[in-house]
Design a protein around this motif. Structure first.
Motif, PDB file in Angstrom:
ATOM      1  N   ILE A  33     -22.252  23.092 -55.122  1.00 16.77           N
ATOM      2  CA  ILE A  33     -23.698  23.026 -54.898  1.00 16.77           C
ATOM      3  C   ILE A  33     -24.210  21.612 -55.138  1.00 16.77           C
ATOM      4  N   ARG A  34     -23.734  21.008 -56.228  1.00 11.01           N
ATOM      5  CA  ARG A  34     -24.183  19.657 -56.564  1.00 11.01           C
ATOM      6  C   ARG A  34     -23.814  18.675 -55.460  1.00 11.01           C
ATOM      7  N   ARG A  35     -22.559  18.788 -54.999  1.00  5.88           N
ATOM      8  CA  ARG A  35     -22.090  17.884 -53.950  1.00  5.88           C
ATOM      9  C   ARG A  35     -22.883  18.063 -52.661  1.00  5.88           C
ATOM     10  N   SER A  36     -23.112  19.325 -52.291  1.00  3.29           N
ATOM     11  CA  SER A  36     -23.830  19.594 -51.038  1.00  3.29           C
ATOM     12  C   SER A  36     -25.212  18.967 -51.090  1.00  3.29           C
ATOM     13  N   LEU A  37     -25.905  19.162 -52.210  1.00  2.00           N
ATOM     14  CA  LEU A  37     -27.243  18.589 -52.359  1.00  2.00           C
ATOM     15  C   LEU A  37     -27.189  17.068 -52.240  1.00  2.00           C
ATOM     16  N   LEU A  38     -26.178  16.496 -52.883  1.00  2.00           N
ATOM     17  CA  LEU A  38     -26.015  15.046 -52.850  1.00  2.00           C
ATOM     18  C   LEU A  38     -25.862  14.555 -51.413  1.00  2.00           C
ATOM     19  N   TYR A  39     -24.968  15.230 -50.656  1.00  2.00           N
ATOM     20  CA  TYR A  39     -24.715  14.784 -49.291  1.00  2.00           C
ATOM     21  C   TYR A  39     -25.934  14.969 -48.399  1.00  2.00           C
ATOM     22  N   VAL A  40     -26.659  16.054 -48.596  1.00  2.00           N
ATOM     23  CA  VAL A  40     -27.879  16.255 -47.818  1.00  2.00           C
ATOM     24  C   VAL A  40     -28.847  15.095 -48.090  1.00  2.00           C
ATOM     25  N   ILE A  44     -30.185  12.204 -45.373  1.00  2.00           N
ATOM     26  CA  ILE A  44     -31.595  11.960 -45.051  1.00  2.00           C
ATOM     27  C   ILE A  44     -31.927  10.480 -45.202  1.00  2.00           C
ATOM     28  N   ILE A  45     -31.486   9.906 -46.331  1.00  2.00           N
ATOM     29  CA  ILE A  45     -31.784   8.487 -46.570  1.00  2.00           C
ATOM     30  C   ILE A  45     -31.147   7.620 -45.493  1.00  2.00           C
ATOM     31  N   THR A  46     -29.875   7.916 -45.186  1.00  2.00           N
ATOM     32  CA  THR A  46     -29.178   7.137 -44.174  1.00  2.00           C
ATOM     33  C   THR A  46     -29.904   7.215 -42.837  1.00  2.00           C
ATOM     34  N   LEU A  47     -30.337   8.405 -42.491  1.00  2.00           N
ATOM     35  CA  LEU A  47     -31.029   8.609 -41.220  1.00  2.00           C
ATOM     36  C   LEU A  47     -32.304   7.771 -41.167  1.00  2.00           C
ATOM     37  N   VAL A  48     -33.066   7.812 -42.261  1.00  2.00           N
ATOM     38  CA  VAL A  48     -34.324   7.067 -42.315  1.00  2.00           C
ATOM     39  C   VAL A  48     -34.065   5.580 -42.131  1.00  2.00           C
ATOM     40  N   ILE A  49     -32.976   5.101 -42.772  1.00  2.00           N
ATOM     41  CA  ILE A  49     -32.690   3.660 -42.677  1.00  2.00           C
ATOM     42  C   ILE A  49     -32.122   3.306 -41.308  1.00  2.00           C
TER      43      ILE A  49
END
Lengths: 303, 378
Positions: A33-40, A44-49
């Motif tokens: 769960i922790r990893r999935s949240l991290l990757y999501v 998002i950040i990568t997409l924005v940049i």
């Protein structure tokens, strides 16, 4: 025996019953769960940049007609290099690029050299009030560039440095150097002086000890400063706008605006291809230095 | 051939609101091949003295001579010394090989030659297989060995060591102590070893310098500083557990015979006087815990007290006894089980009684020993 284990069981159940839901999830599941949240989050950040960058690059390869349309397609329908050809053959862009490269190289060399020497001096030489100085210098970094640029214009024109590469190099360096100096000061604070003393007892002069011992250990810091000053100089707009008034002395930021926004009509093909070209050198610079940066960290990180 | 002479060395630091004297007039000479330890509590000036010797500090006053050459103002890199720092000071960005060879690189020795020398030094220190690693990949003991290897490639005038073993665990300490002595004997150059650990100083050195508050309290062999401490400071600092002090009076002094009265107990002892003593002088009597035996029969002891603490260490045990004169510590065999709370007798080894001046704290006399070998109980 059985009653005893029942007791233990019920104690565990009591305990579990009184704690939040998260604690009841097994460890592997928690990690998932922790990893999935991290990757999501990262996605998002990568997409924005990256989205604007991708849009610039994709649009630069489209015919202008495909850019100025009411129904833009996500994937380009036809690809062309016309924009780039026009950019390098039919515009002043090569001049702007040359100016930017000269100014950026000057700033990187100047700032890196002086920040390294200055930061070293601040940690190793007894100067009265050096702590106050080292912190105070950071304060000058907080001035908005516009506030500095106007007095600089007056001063620079007095001494004939308007429209010179050196003038802009000095102006941008003055902006970056305080932070760079502070960064190197902090970095050299973490390089034990006993390493240099050991080199001195072994026969090295003070400068040799600096060169052979302190400098290599501070390499990650020096590279950080180089990247920082590169970013400042490459993207500078305010200083260049005020200090470089001659059209042949414009840098890419001011140049793209001056040449391609003219007459109320924006030449999108040129703007986009110019921006795309401007993206490449920072990418290469950071990419290659980053390798040294990480290498330096692994060598210098473990004492 | 090298001899180091320090005369009237003084080092002051200017601090907020005045001057702090770190080293206050030290005179010392170290002969060729000698192993000297400088030992003392934190802040006594031992490291400053060493740094002055190394050339890393400029003394405020006094001179330092190597043989007949005055090197007081000579910078560190021209003094031809080898120094080991407390944090070992291996260069993290160089491999072990480059680290060991660095002093030779500075001297302009060719790469092939200096790497070969580095390999030989590493072989001596048994770390040949680590030559291509970086210091960060080494354990504490291996780093020490690499640091030591770097000092031996230099062929220095002298070795300086600034608490090099203080960060190691007990077992490694003993191992590295042997290595340092091996290197010292092999090279035969003077070694000046600074430590706060008296055990290191006592076991390794030809002579021990006890420093306190920037001044030398005593210079002597292990035997001298332990058995004939110059004053109460040395007596307290050297020896573990620390020495017992009792108030006493010299009842009569007749030649080498004296009657020492402590509380209601009279001890007849033979003494070696350091200076003339009058009858009836009030003195401080120092007796090391090692020189007091606990007897379960209170009748047999010179003193009687209640055993308040029994702490087995290994085959010895440290005991604390509440006596009328105050708390007295004694070292006994661990297998001599004595109940805490029992009343016991304390037998003083009359050959190991130290007598100090009440005012100055200087040693004025100690009891004569029939055999001159150091007789220490386990």
């Amino acid at each position: 025996m059985s009653t005893e284990s029942d007791d233990v069981e019920s104690t565990i159940m009591d305990y579990r019953g009184s704690i939040p839901l998260w604690r009841q999830v097994s460890y592997p599941r928690r990690r998932l769960i922790r990893r999935s949240l991290l990757y999501v989050g990262i996605s998002i950040i990568t997409l924005v940049i990256l989205l604007p960058v991708l849009w610039i690059i994709m649009s630069a390869f489209r015919p202008v007609g495909d850019v100025i349309t009411r129904n833009p397609s996500l994937i380009p329908t036809s690809i062309t290099v016309d924009n780039f050809v026009a950019l390098f053959t039919g515009s002043r862009f090569p001049i702007y690029l040359r100016n930017t490269v000269i100014v950026t190289m000057g700033v990187v060399v100047l700032v890196t050299t002086f920040a390294t020497l200055g930061g070293y001096g601040l940690t190793r030489i007894d100067i009265p009030f050096k702590r106050v100085f080292a912190r105070g210098v950071l304060f000058t970094y907080m001035f908005p560039p516009v506030l500095l640029a106007i007095p600089m214009y007056i001063l620079w024109s007095e001494i004939g440095m308007i429209n010179t590469h050196v003038g802009l190099i000095l102006a941008i360096s003055a902006r970056v150097l305080p932070f760079a100096l502070w960064l190197m000061w902090k970095f050299f604070l973490n390089v034990p002086y006993s390493l240099e003393e050991s080199a001195q007892v072994a026969g090295a002069t003070r400068f040799q000890a600096f060169k052979d011992v302190a400098l290599p250990i501070a390499k990650p810091g020096i590279i950080s400063v180089a990247i920082l000053s590169f970013a400042f100089a490459w993207g500078d707009y305010t200083m260049a706008l005020i200090l470089m008034t001659d059209l042949d002395m414009f840098v890419i930021t001011t140049g793209i605006e001056a040449s391609f926004y003219s007459g109320g009509q924006i030449r999108w093909g040129m703007v986009l291809s110019g921006s795309a070209v401007a993206l490449v050198p920072p990418l290469l610079f950071v990419y290659f230095l980053q390798k040294y940066y990480i290498h330096g960290m692994s060598a210098g990180g473990a004492p | 051939m090298s001899e180091i002479t320090i005369s009237n060395l003084r080092k002051e630091y200017s601090v907020k609101g005045g001057v702090e004297v770190a080293v206050d007039g030290i005179d010392l000479s170290v002969t060729d091949g000698e192993f000297i330890s400088i030992v003392g509590p934190s802040g006594c000036g031992k490291t400053t003295t060493l740094r002055c010797l190394a050339g890393l500090e400029i003394p405020t006053d006094g001179t330092i001579q190597f043989d007949d050459v005055d090197v007081t103002e000579v910078p560190a890199n021209k003094r031809d010394l080898a120094m080991m720092f407390q944090n070992i000071a291996l260069y993290p960005h160089m491999t072990v090989r480059e680290n060991i060879a660095y002093p030779l690189k500075i001297d302009g020795v060719e790469k092939e030659t200096r790497h070969e020398t580095a390999r030989e030094a590493a072989a001596i220190m048994q770390i040949e297989e680590l030559l291509d690693k970086h210091p960060g990949e080494l354990s504490g003991g291996q780093q020490q060995r690499a640091g030591l290897a770097r000092t031996i490639v230099q062929d220095p005038v002298a070795f300086l060591m600034d608490e090099p073993l203080s960060d190691l665990d007990a077992q490694l300490k003993i191992e590295m102590r042997r290595e340092i002595q091996r290197v010292h004997k092999r090279i035969g150059k003077p070694t000046i070893y600074v430590t706060h650990d008296q055990e290191e100083a006592l076991t390794m050195s030809d002579r021990v310098v006890v420093l306190n508050d920037g001044g030398i309290e005593q210079v002597g062999t292990t035997n001298e500083v332990y058995n004939k401490p110059a004053n109460r400071f040395v007596a307290t600092f050297i020896g573990n557990p620390s020495i017992n002090y009792l108030d006493g009076t010299l009842e009569t002094v007749d030649g080498e015979q004296a009657v020492l009265k402590v509380g209601s107990t009279e001890l007849e002892i033979d003494i070696d006087k350091e200076k003339p003593l009058a009858d009836g002088t009030a003195v401080t009597v120092g007796i090391r815990p090692q020189h007091i035996t606990v007897d379960t029969n209170p009748e047999n002891g010179h003193f009687v007290g209640e055993l308040s603490l029994f702490e087995p260490v290994d085959d010895r045990a440290h005991t604390t006894i509440e006596a009328p004169h105050g708390e007295i510590r004694a070292v006994t065999h661990a297998n001599q089980i004595v109940q805490e709370g029992a009343t016991v007798g304390l037998v003083v080894d009359k050959e190991n009684v130290l007598i100090f001046d009440n005012d100055t704290g200087d040693l004025v006399a100690r009891s004569t020993r029939t055999d001159q070998t150091v007789s220490q109980k386990p």
